[in-house]
Design an enzyme around this catalytic site. Structure first.
Site, PDB file in Angstrom:
ATOM      1  N   GLY A 140       0.172  25.887 -13.481  1.00  0.00           N
ATOM      2  CA  GLY A 140      -1.219  25.517 -13.679  1.00  0.00           C
ATOM      3  C   GLY A 140      -1.379  24.027 -13.816  1.00  0.00           C
ATOM      4  N   GLU A 540      -5.500  30.428  15.306  1.00  0.00           N
ATOM      5  CA  GLU A 540      -4.333  30.949  14.604  1.00  0.00           C
ATOM      6  C   GLU A 540      -3.039  30.561  15.314  1.00  0.00           C
ATOM      7  OE1 GLU A 540      -1.982  33.039  11.796  1.00  0.00           O
ATOM      8  OE2 GLU A 540      -3.915  32.001  11.785  1.00  0.00           O
ATOM      9  N   GLU A 547       2.301  24.652  11.600  1.00  0.00           N
ATOM     10  CA  GLU A 547       2.869  24.956  10.288  1.00  0.00           C
ATOM     11  C   GLU A 547       4.391  24.889  10.287  1.00  0.00           C
ATOM     12  OE1 GLU A 547       0.304  28.067   7.660  1.00  0.00           O
ATOM     13  OE2 GLU A 547       1.106  28.849   9.531  1.00  0.00           O
ATOM     14  N   HIS A 563     -15.980  18.919  26.091  1.00  0.00           N
ATOM     15  CA  HIS A 563     -16.647  18.088  25.099  1.00  0.00           C
ATOM     16  C   HIS A 563     -15.646  17.309  24.250  1.00  0.00           C
ATOM     17  CE1 HIS A 563     -20.659  19.818  25.870  1.00  0.00           C
ATOM     18  NE2 HIS A 563     -19.995  20.933  26.110  1.00  0.00           N
TER      19      HIS A 563
END
Length: 668
Positions: A140, A540, A547, A563
């Site tokens: 945390g 994906e 990754e 574009h």
């Protein structure tokens, strides 16, 4: 899924992507905890450490003088806390601790992902109090870190690290200095001063047969073994020792103690010291589920598991009044049964809109879900990055339905978005893979994926299971809203049931994808293009490649190529185009291929196995069986996953644990 009994703690804090293992029992704590840490490596980390309470032999105590901290009881030997820490992998920690901490049977251990301070030995957990008599591990972030540090420094405490966790150790020690009290009470009082999120475990040399844990906003569970107990942030850390667990809720603590007779007991209480009775659950997780088996990497294993994942995600959820034979042929499949949503279909069908919140790969699944809900059920749907949704003051009404998607069920931004919608009175549903996770506990209902543990950081099989769940929801809503006829519903469900075998055929082409990867492994950039259902698949595919291989890759709607992205295309730019003939815009995709070829780009196409129109126009064609257009993403994504995997492996990247990434993103 079930709503929480107590929804008072609605604020979500930032939380660190770390792993906790703690132990109290008859075995050598260090060995048990190092094995647990190894099971948590997939979560992502940059340093690790272990601490054990050990008895000080009388001769050593006499030779070295009195220990700095003594037990309050005059009976029994003196104790000390031994700590070993290391930047880097758990294997480094195991080597460094091989000749120490071999007698303690109570301890805490941790894998750290840096938030406050660099990944160094000094910043690794566990952290100790200034007198060394207390040690703590913490998941945390302490939000009032600066104020607490200044207060403690005014009292004379010196910080040995840059972390916020060390402050909690000093804070507990300071509470006990003001007025001695048991460790449990000192932890309770110290945490009342901490703002932020925590999952903590604490040990003390003064109370050597005690282990204290507490949770607020960061997962913590208790594993219950044969006269031994483990605390952990993830069930995979305890599965080798026990299947019996109980989960702590926010604002709760657990006290594990060894009695003078040697028996071990535990109590779960609130931070207000109210004793609780908590149900013990049996983990469905199996040890072999978190082992690689014969596969080189978890990611490849999980890609290859996807046919079975699709079967598990659909099992018991497609009802049929006719024979099993007719079901297999696709006839007689006439309804969707999702028990976690059974009482919510009227509200879902009547909702003015569905809002999907997610991050990363789950967001891409949500984008496909948007097409599914709009096309099959004619249901208005918006898909939001949870990290943006939670901060932009969205307009919500009580009739809206929010669906939170997360593999881990612990994604911080997705949880925050969920809590925001719940505060607005919305019906909140979840799609997640981890039983007992925060999203599963904080939603009104939802769907478990049944994908099994996903160890590779780059999500593969969970993505496919998310698509199955979203497709079943869309088909059921199509029936409820009468946008699908019974015949259409039955045909669509029959097509879904054929997917596992079709996906097995796709995965049989691993050799072809491997050879293609050899050609493109040195590419610096990739472009992925798709339209409609396949635009999110392009996103994906690009995400998987960047990754794990560290190659820059972008996904775009194919119509947007003119574009901007077209300026990048040359002979060094491979372009992946998802172009099944079932796509209503197939002819336009063929035009995209021609435009790429005209600029010297290399084209890799994905299309049906019986379509040979693209053979002469593309360097490589990856083929998938024919199915309904809305199911095609479940087949087209597998070749992209394999391509990313093989390229990354050939580039000698750490496929299962990519740099700077963690499995569960529980920190802002």
């Amino acid at each position: 899924h079930a709503p929480l009994a107590d929804r008072s703690a609605t604020r979500l804090h930032r939380r660190a992507m770390c792993g906790i293992v703690a132990y109290l029992g008859p075995s050598t704590a260090k060995d048990v905890m190092l094995a647990g840490l190894a099971r948590l490596e997939y979560r992502g980390y940059d340093s690790a450490g272990v601490a054990c309470v050990e008895a000080v032999p009388p001769a050593a105590a006499t030779a070295n003088g009195p220990p700095s901290v003594k037990r309050r009881s005059s009976s029994g030997p003196s104790h000390t806390i031994g700590v070993v820490k290391a930047a880097g992998k758990v294997s480094v920690l195991a080597s460094r601790s091989s000749s120490s901490l071999n007698t303690g049977t109570v301890g805490i251990a941790h894998t750290r992902w840096a938030t406050h301070g660099a990944p160094t030995d000094a910043n690794a957990h566990p952290h100790t109090s200034s007198d060394g008599g207390l040690a703590i591990v913490h998941n945390g972030i302490v939000e009032n870190f600066v104020a607490l540090r200044e207060e403690l420094q005014r009292k004379g405490y010196r910080m040995a690290s840059e972390t916020d966790t060390e402050l909690i150790a000093h804070l507990i020690s300071d509470v006990r200095k003001q007025k001695w009290m048991p460790l449990e009470e000192a932890v309770r009082q110290a945490l009342s001063q901490v703002q932020g999120a925590y999952g903590i475990c604490v040990i003390s040399s003064e109370e050597p047969d005690l282990l204290v844990g507490a949770r607020k906003g960061s997962p913590l569970l208790l594993g219950i073994g044969e006269d031994e107990y483990l605390l952990a942030s993830d069930a995979s850390a305890v599965i080798e020792r026990t299947r019996r667990v109980t989960y702590l809720n926010d604002g709760e603590m657990v006290v594990v103690a060894r009695t003078p007779s040697g028996a071990c007991t535990y109590e779960i209480k609130t931070l207000e010291n109210i004793k609780l009775c908590r149900e013990v659950e049996e983990l469905q997780l199996k040890l072999e589920d978190i082992q690689k088996g014969s596969f080189k990497h978890f990611m490849l294993k999980e890609i290859c598991e996807q046919p079975e994942v699709l079967e598990n995600a659909m099992r018991g959820r497609v009802t049929n009044r006719h024979s099993a034979g007719s079901r297999e042929s696709g006839s007689g499949c006439n309804d969707v049964l999702l028990g976690g949503l059974s009482e919510h279909w009227p509200a879902l069908a009547a909702a003015p809109r569905i809002i999907v919140v997610a991050c990363g790969t789950s967001h891409h699944a949500g984008l496909i879900g948007e097409y599914l809900l709009e096309n099959l059920a004619r249901m208005p749907c918006e898909v939001e990055y949870a990290s943006e949704f939670r901060y932009r003051n969205p307009i919500l009404c009580r009739e809206d339905v929010l669906i939170a998607i997360s593999q881990s069920g612990e994604t911080a931004d997705t949880l925050a978005a969920l809590q925001l919608a719940r505060a607005a009175g919305c019906l909140c549903l979840g799609i997640c893979n981890t039983v007992g996770s925060s999203i599963a506990r904080e939603t009104d209902g939802g769907v478990y994926l049944h994908a099994g543990p996903e160890i590779g950081v780059a999500s593969t099989k969970a993505f496919s299971a998310q698509l199955v769940a979203l497709t079943l929801i869309a088909l059921k809503l199509g029936k409820e809203r009468e946008t699908l006829s019974p015949e259409e519903l039955s045909a669509n469900l029959g097509a879904m049931l054929a997917l596992p075998d079709q996906l097995r055929c796709v995965l049989e082409q691993k050799g072809t994808v491997y050879e293609m990867a050899k050609v493109f492994k040195y590419a610096s950039n990739f472009l992925f293009l798709g339209r409609g259902y396949h635009y999110p698949v392009a996103l994906e595919g690009a995400l998987k490649l960047k990754e794990i291989s560290y190659i820059h890759a972008e996904g775009y709607p194919a119509a947007e190529m003119k574009h901007g992205p077209i300026a990048l295309i040359d002979q060094f730019m491979p372009v992946v185009i998802i172009a099944p003939t079932s796509d209503p815009n197939y002819r336009k995709l063929v035009s995209n291929i021609e435009e790429v070829r005209a600029r010297g780009g290399s084209v890799i196409a994905i299309t049906e196995e019986d379509n040979h129109e693209l053979d002469a126009q593309c360097e490589y064609v990856m083929r998938v069986p024919s199915t309904a257009d809305f199911l095609m993403p479940l087949l087209c994504v597998a070749p992209l996953q394999l391509m990313a995997y093989y390229i990354a492996d050939m580039r000698q990247c750490n496929v299962d644990q990519p740099r700077n990434l963690a499995k569960s993103v529980t920190v802002e």
